[in-house]
Design a protein around this motif. Structure first.
Motif, PDB file in Angstrom:
ATOM      1  N   ARG A  96     -10.938 -38.654  33.535  1.00  0.00           N
ATOM      2  CA  ARG A  96     -11.776 -38.135  35.699  1.00  0.00           C
ATOM      3  C   ARG A  96     -10.614 -39.383  35.375  1.00  0.00           C
ATOM      4  N   MET A  97     -11.146 -40.425  34.883  1.00  0.00           N
ATOM      5  CA  MET A  97     -10.342 -40.748  35.418  1.00  0.00           C
ATOM      6  C   MET A  97      -8.793 -41.249  35.132  1.00  0.00           C
ATOM      7  N   LEU A  98      -8.227 -40.843  34.883  1.00  0.00           N
ATOM      8  CA  LEU A  98      -6.801 -40.769  34.147  1.00  0.00           C
ATOM      9  C   LEU A  98      -5.956 -39.817  34.373  1.00  0.00           C
ATOM     10  N   ARG A  99      -6.592 -38.713  35.361  1.00  0.00           N
ATOM     11  CA  ARG A  99      -6.247 -37.074  35.384  1.00  0.00           C
ATOM     12  C   ARG A  99      -5.541 -36.094  34.603  1.00  0.00           C
ATOM     13  N   ASN A 100      -7.173 -36.077  34.256  1.00  0.00           N
ATOM     14  CA  ASN A 100      -6.565 -34.521  33.195  1.00  0.00           C
ATOM     15  C   ASN A 100      -5.838 -34.985  32.282  1.00  0.00           C
ATOM     16  N   PRO A 101      -6.259 -36.375  31.333  1.00  0.00           N
ATOM     17  CA  PRO A 101      -5.000 -36.247  29.798  1.00  0.00           C
ATOM     18  C   PRO A 101      -5.360 -35.318  28.776  1.00  0.00           C
ATOM     19  N   ALA A 102      -4.436 -34.689  28.264  1.00  0.00           N
ATOM     20  CA  ALA A 102      -4.596 -34.240  26.641  1.00  0.00           C
ATOM     21  C   ALA A 102      -5.118 -34.606  25.761  1.00  0.00           C
ATOM     22  N   ILE A 103      -6.556 -35.181  25.246  1.00  0.00           N
ATOM     23  CA  ILE A 103      -7.410 -36.086  24.864  1.00  0.00           C
ATOM     24  C   ILE A 103      -7.283 -35.702  23.013  1.00  0.00           C
ATOM     25  N   VAL A 104      -6.826 -36.641  21.867  1.00  0.00           N
ATOM     26  CA  VAL A 104      -6.654 -36.850  20.413  1.00  0.00           C
ATOM     27  C   VAL A 104      -8.218 -36.234  20.748  1.00  0.00           C
ATOM     28  N   MET A 105      -8.594 -35.021  19.704  1.00  0.00           N
ATOM     29  CA  MET A 105     -10.327 -35.086  19.566  1.00  0.00           C
ATOM     30  C   MET A 105     -10.447 -34.632  17.854  1.00  0.00           C
ATOM     31  N   LYS A 106     -11.542 -35.095  17.143  1.00  0.00           N
ATOM     32  CA  LYS A 106     -11.394 -34.789  16.071  1.00  0.00           C
ATOM     33  C   LYS A 106     -12.304 -33.313  16.422  1.00  0.00           C
ATOM     34  N   GLN A 107     -11.705 -32.830  14.776  1.00  0.00           N
ATOM     35  CA  GLN A 107     -11.549 -31.132  14.372  1.00  0.00           C
ATOM     36  C   GLN A 107     -13.347 -31.472  14.942  1.00  0.00           C
ATOM     37  N   GLU A 108     -14.276 -31.697  14.174  1.00  0.00           N
ATOM     38  CA  GLU A 108     -15.618 -31.775  13.689  1.00  0.00           C
ATOM     39  C   GLU A 108     -16.167 -31.668  14.990  1.00  0.00           C
ATOM     40  N   LEU A 109     -15.486 -31.739  16.025  1.00  0.00           N
ATOM     41  CA  LEU A 109     -15.944 -32.089  17.213  1.00  0.00           C
ATOM     42  C   LEU A 109     -16.013 -30.774  18.143  1.00  0.00           C
ATOM     43  N   THR A 110     -14.204 -30.241  18.036  1.00  0.00           N
ATOM     44  CA  THR A 110     -13.919 -29.502  18.485  1.00  0.00           C
ATOM     45  C   THR A 110     -14.979 -27.779  17.190  1.00  0.00           C
ATOM     46  N   ASP A 111     -15.808 -27.932  16.517  1.00  0.00           N
ATOM     47  CA  ASP A 111     -16.411 -27.177  15.831  1.00  0.00           C
ATOM     48  C   ASP A 111     -17.714 -26.864  15.980  1.00  0.00           C
ATOM     49  N   ILE A 112     -18.150 -27.677  17.759  1.00  0.00           N
ATOM     50  CA  ILE A 112     -19.602 -27.712  18.266  1.00  0.00           C
ATOM     51  C   ILE A 112     -19.391 -26.780  19.168  1.00  0.00           C
ATOM     52  N   PRO A 113     -19.839 -25.392  18.728  1.00  0.00           N
ATOM     53  CA  PRO A 113     -20.285 -24.123  19.544  1.00  0.00           C
ATOM     54  C   PRO A 113     -20.774 -24.206  21.244  1.00  0.00           C
ATOM     55  N   VAL A 114     -19.574 -23.585  21.532  1.00  0.00           N
ATOM     56  CA  VAL A 114     -19.550 -23.429  23.167  1.00  0.00           C
ATOM     57  C   VAL A 114     -19.461 -24.690  24.152  1.00  0.00           C
ATOM     58  N   TRP A 115     -19.466 -25.609  23.580  1.00  0.00           N
ATOM     59  CA  TRP A 115     -18.632 -26.619  23.682  1.00  0.00           C
ATOM     60  C   TRP A 115     -17.696 -27.460  23.230  1.00  0.00           C
ATOM     61  N   GLY A 116     -17.637 -27.210  21.877  1.00  0.00           N
ATOM     62  CA  GLY A 116     -16.020 -27.010  21.411  1.00  0.00           C
ATOM     63  C   GLY A 116     -14.493 -26.041  21.498  1.00  0.00           C
ATOM     64  N   TRP A 117     -15.363 -24.751  22.179  1.00  0.00           N
ATOM     65  CA  TRP A 117     -15.092 -23.732  22.434  1.00  0.00           C
ATOM     66  C   TRP A 117     -14.297 -24.558  23.935  1.00  0.00           C
ATOM     67  N   ALA A 118     -14.969 -25.001  24.957  1.00  0.00           N
ATOM     68  CA  ALA A 118     -14.736 -25.385  25.968  1.00  0.00           C
ATOM     69  C   ALA A 118     -13.926 -26.061  26.428  1.00  0.00           C
ATOM     70  N   ALA A 119     -13.796 -27.228  25.006  1.00  0.00           N
ATOM     71  CA  ALA A 119     -12.823 -28.479  25.246  1.00  0.00           C
ATOM     72  C   ALA A 119     -11.293 -27.498  24.372  1.00  0.00           C
ATOM     73  N   ARG A 120     -11.654 -26.857  23.730  1.00  0.00           N
ATOM     74  CA  ARG A 120      -9.882 -26.411  23.518  1.00  0.00           C
ATOM     75  C   ARG A 120      -9.510 -25.431  24.658  1.00  0.00           C
ATOM     76  N   GLN A 121     -10.470 -24.870  25.132  1.00  0.00           N
ATOM     77  CA  GLN A 121      -9.506 -24.081  26.926  1.00  0.00           C
ATOM     78  C   GLN A 121      -9.514 -24.850  27.917  1.00  0.00           C
ATOM     79  N   TYR A 122     -10.222 -26.805  27.779  1.00  0.00           N
ATOM     80  CA  TYR A 122      -9.707 -27.215  28.668  1.00  0.00           C
ATOM     81  C   TYR A 122      -8.526 -28.055  27.860  1.00  0.00           C
ATOM     82  N   GLY A 123      -7.964 -27.676  26.698  1.00  0.00           N
ATOM     83  CA  GLY A 123      -6.629 -28.444  26.383  1.00  0.00           C
ATOM     84  C   GLY A 123      -6.489 -29.358  25.160  1.00  0.00           C
ATOM     85  N   VAL A 124      -7.376 -29.889  24.653  1.00  0.00           N
ATOM     86  CA  VAL A 124      -7.649 -31.237  23.806  1.00  0.00           C
ATOM     87  C   VAL A 124      -7.055 -30.789  22.870  1.00  0.00           C
TER      88      VAL A 124
END
Length: 240
Positions: A96-124
């Protein structure tokens, strides 16, 4: 009292986060901006809970140079933020502080059901810890898409959460992004581990975010790693 605050935070924040995360696919139907609004609602909820339940507050030092609407920006040009990582706290607050940066994220976090999908839609930007050539190319491709959308990029260059006093070397992915993207780097020192330890209860106190001066692109790998490593550890010291 500290134990009571921690239990109440678990109940309120994590209990409230479940419906927020589960409803993120609905927001995704309305596009990226709707996802941003949804995400900001979650991070504001996190900020409210940490302030009012845990007693954790913020102190911000320096200019957020990637903020194209605030003071100190570099002509609206996105930057590569390189931040210290000591707790989950900054992963939500910096978004929030940096106004929607694209965050570099570990792949295992994006494999979490629903949350990981939402993170990809946000643009990590997904990073594979194995650092294969194909994974690095994908990370670079996703980073360039973010830059084309005028989004800054946020990376935790040490690769994982560390305790106060720990200063591991930077992972190779940071230097790769820096060398290929050719944008300024803004280091961010954070001491969240003093109030949000990896083990044990969270404590009331102040988390400082210290934004360093921008470092220009084009420096040799050894120099950029040395300067960023020193800057992100500027607030770091062992407890005792």
């Amino acid at each position: 009292m500290i134990a009571l605050r921690n239990w109440l935070f678990l109940l309120v924040f994590y209990g409230g986060s479940v419906p927020i995360v589960l409803t993120s696919p609905i927001s995704a139907l309305f596009g990226w901006r709707a996802m941003v609004v949804h995400t900001h609602f979650w991070t504001r909820f996190h900020g409210w809970a940490t302030r009012n339940i845990l007693g954790i507050h913020q102190n911000i030092e320096g200019a957020r140079f990637g903020d194209t609407t605030g003071p100190g920006h570099i002509g609206g040009v996105p930057v590569l933020y390189a931040a210290k990582h000591q707790a989950m706290y900054e992963t939500l607050e910096l978004g929030r502080m940096l106004r929607n940066p694209a965050i570099v994220m570990k792949q295992e976090l994006t494999d979490i059901p629903v949350w990981g999908w939402a993170a990809r839609q946000y643009g990590v930007i997904v990073v594979d810890r194995e650092a294969s050539a194909g994974a690095l190319r994908r990370m670079l491709r996703e980073a360039r898409v973010a830059l084309a959308e005028q989004r800054s990029i946020l990376i935790f260059p040490e690769g994982t959460r560390v305790a106060p006093g720990e200063q591991p070397p930077l992972r190779a992915g940071f230097a790769g992004l820096y060398q290929m993207l050719k944008i300024p780097v803004v280091p961010v020192a954070i001491n969240s581990g003093l109030v949000w330890p990896k083990h044990g209860p969270k404590l009331p106190g102040v988390v400082t975010f210290r934004f360093g001066d921008p470092i220009p692109p084009g420096l040799p790998r050894a120099e950029i790693e040395r300067r960023v490593h020193a800057a992100i550890n500027a607030l770091d010291f062992p407890q005792g």
